[in-house]
Design an enzyme around this catalytic site. Structure first.
Site, PDB file in Angstrom:
ATOM      1  N   MET A 262      57.382  29.149  65.048  1.00 36.64           N
ATOM      2  CA  MET A 262      58.169  30.313  64.615  1.00 36.64           C
ATOM      3  C   MET A 262      58.778  31.015  65.834  1.00 36.64           C
ATOM      4  SD  MET A 262      55.885  31.687  61.427  1.00 36.64           S
ATOM      5  CE  MET A 262      54.245  31.367  62.059  1.00 36.64           C
TER       6      MET A 262
ATOM      7  N   GLU B  67      56.636  30.887  38.968  1.00 31.91           N
ATOM      8  CA  GLU B  67      56.775  29.625  39.677  1.00 31.91           C
ATOM      9  C   GLU B  67      55.840  28.533  39.156  1.00 31.91           C
ATOM     10  OE1 GLU B  67      56.650  31.912  43.177  1.00 31.91           O
ATOM     11  OE2 GLU B  67      54.602  31.398  43.702  1.00 31.91           O
TER      12      GLU B  67
ATOM     13  N   TYR C 143      61.004  33.038  66.617  1.00 27.35           N
ATOM     14  CA  TYR C 143      61.873  34.179  66.249  1.00 27.35           C
ATOM     15  C   TYR C 143      60.986  35.386  66.051  1.00 27.35           C
ATOM     16  CZ  TYR C 143      60.566  31.745  61.920  1.00 27.35           C
ATOM     17  OH  TYR C 143      59.874  31.066  60.950  1.00 27.35           O
TER      18      TYR C 143
ATOM     19  N   GLU D 190      49.025  33.558  59.603  1.00 29.36           N
ATOM     20  CA  GLU D 190      49.565  34.434  60.654  1.00 29.36           C
ATOM     21  C   GLU D 190      48.586  35.577  60.917  1.00 29.36           C
ATOM     22  OE1 GLU D 190      53.695  35.429  60.182  1.00 29.36           O
ATOM     23  OE2 GLU D 190      54.108  33.584  59.140  1.00 29.36           O
TER      24      GLU D 190
END
Ligand SMILES: *[C@@H]1O[C@H](CO)[C@@H](O)[C@H](O)[C@H]1NC(C)=O
Ligand SMILES: *[C@@H]1O[C@H](CO)[C@@H](O)[C@H](O)[C@H]1NC(C)=O
Ligand SMILES: *[C@@H]1O[C@H](CO)[C@@H](O)[C@H](O)[C@H]1NC(C)=O
Length: 404
Positions: free
Chosen positions: A217, A77, A219, A153
């Site tokens: 988030m 990348e 979900y 997270e």
């Protein structure tokens, strides 16, 4: 003939009046950079991104070292050479803005696999924080990105609890904000969507103050970590939740309401949508209702290759045949499918319609999507990007209502 011409003209006028001059809601779309290594038609590269679909596109992810320097795990990348007419990740993302100059491009730091340890150490140390911010600024400036996103997270909640993370996360945002804002660049973060996590991890008011975009988030409320059937992203609670001694903690509406109740600015909030399902293997295939006992996760998909989850592209291509039964849960406003003993809770155009309506009713900034690479981005089952387009269509509907 005349009638056809007239009808054609009416259609053209109608179509143009439908095109918003500028979208007033956000459609903030992440893509997983590792999706480029998926097999067959699961392979997703920046070339697959429609530059007119989302308002913001996020490259996920870059990581960080213990000393605060940026860590780019995948050299593909960051390889800036023109490889036989092809560029790689960052350069391709930057090039999308040549097609749509309105598009905002951001890079996201962290993600679930990055854990919390390096974030914790770096955010606790002003020198390391500065190194991280300066390294990030160099990346942003090199590719002319529009901002930076932090996906930690979660502060205080992983890799041994560090209660000081809560304060240090604010310090980290403050430092990023000081570097980004004077240059007119955006600061964004992916944030927890459960009440207990929000309380532990964030000083909501300060977090909202420093950020331009709060991507919640909403979900992963249920999945292979449960020993019963539950939906990945219910909008509302089910009566069965209460019957099973639970409540409305793990539902999307509760999370958004809680962020607002804690004084987050609603106009900065993007409510999260999952373009993937979470799956289970039923213990008894005749019992497929919520809270039915399970043996474990469902089988891995041909592209994503992870037990317990399937991309929407895998669901529509491989799990929607005549042996698959579709169910709609009108309490939770989400669908599931059952194929033999596999139970799949997922998001479709219909559930997305309800979520967009909810977001608009709360005056939110818009919707966030995780992630572009598991929508049906090739249009194998019909229209390309059916889920992201469902968001876009429903927002257009509301925006046309506002103009009336
Ligand atoms: C944390 O930083 C160390 C180097 O300091 C690096 O080797 C490691 O991969 C980083 N951890 C993660 C999960 O990125
Ligand atoms: C709701 O359920 C969660 C666990 O699922 C629990 O921690 C919380 O205390 C409950 N809240 C209420 C108001 O009962
Ligand atoms: C992709 O194909 C390779 C080679 O056939 C295989 O080893 C790998 O497991 C496949 N990946 C997934 C996600 O199915």
């Amino acid at each position: 003939m005349k009638l056809q011409v007239l009808l054609g003209a009416v259609c053209v006028i109608f179509m143009f009046s439908m095109i918003p001059t500028s979208s007033s809601h956000n459609i903030a779309c992440y893509f997983a950079s590792w999706a480029v290594y998926r097999n067959l038609s699961g392979t997703f590269d920046v070339y697959n991104i429609d530059p007119h679909l989302c308002t913001h596109v996020y490259f996920a992810f870059v990581e960080l070292n213990e000393d605060g320097s940026l860590l780019i795990l995948d050299k593909w990348e960051s390889n800036d050479e023109n490889d036989g007419g092809h560029y790689h990740g960052f350069r391709n993302l930057a090039n999308l803005r040549k097609v749509n100059p309105e598009l905002k491009t951001l890079v996201s730091l962290g993600g679930w696999n990055a854990g919390s340890k390096n974030f914790s150490g770096v955010s606790a140390d002003p020198v390391k924080r500065q190194r991280l911010v300066q390294d990030s600024m160099r990346l942003i400036e090199k590719y002319n990105f529009d901002g930076f996103d932090i996906d930690w997270e979660y502060p205080t909640l992983r890799d041994k609890a560090h209660p000081e993370d809560k304060e240090n996360f604010v310090e980290l945002l403050k430092d990023y904000s000081a570097a980004l804002k004077p240059r007119g660049l955006l600061l964004s973060a992916a944030l927890a969507g459960a009440v207990d996590k929000i309380d532990s991890a964030y000083f909501v008011e300060q977090v909202s103050e420093y950020l331009d975009l709060l991507n919640i988030m909403t979900y992963d409320y249920h999945g292979a970590f449960d020993d019963f059937v539950g939906h990945v992203a219910p909008l509302h609670a089910s009566p069965l939740d209460y019957q099973h001694g639970r409540n409305s903690t793990y539902v999307a509406a509760t999370a958004v309401d809680y962020w607002i109740y804690k004084n987050a600015d609603p106009s900065k909030i993007n409510m999260g949508l999952a373009t993937y399902g979470r799956t289970f293997t039923l213990e008894d295939k005749t019992n497929n209702q919520l809270y039915a006992p399970v043996l474990g996760p469902g089988p891995a998909g041909p592209y994503s290759g992870l037990k317990g989850s399937l991309g929407y592209n895998e669901i529509c291509e491989h799990y929607s045949g005549s042996d698959s039964v579709y169910y709609w849960d009108d309490d939770q406003k989400v669908p599931h499918r059952v194929v033999d003993d596999t139970w799949i809770g997922f998001e479709d155009e219909r559930s997305i319609g309800y979520k967009v309506d909810f977001a608009v009713s709360k005056g939110l900034g818009g919707l966030m999507i995780w992630s572009l690479d598991t929508d049906d981005f090739l249009g194998t089952c019909g229209r390309r990007y059916p889920l992201v387009n469902a968001v876009k269509d429903r927002l257009k509907y509301w925006e046309s209502q506002e103009k009336k």
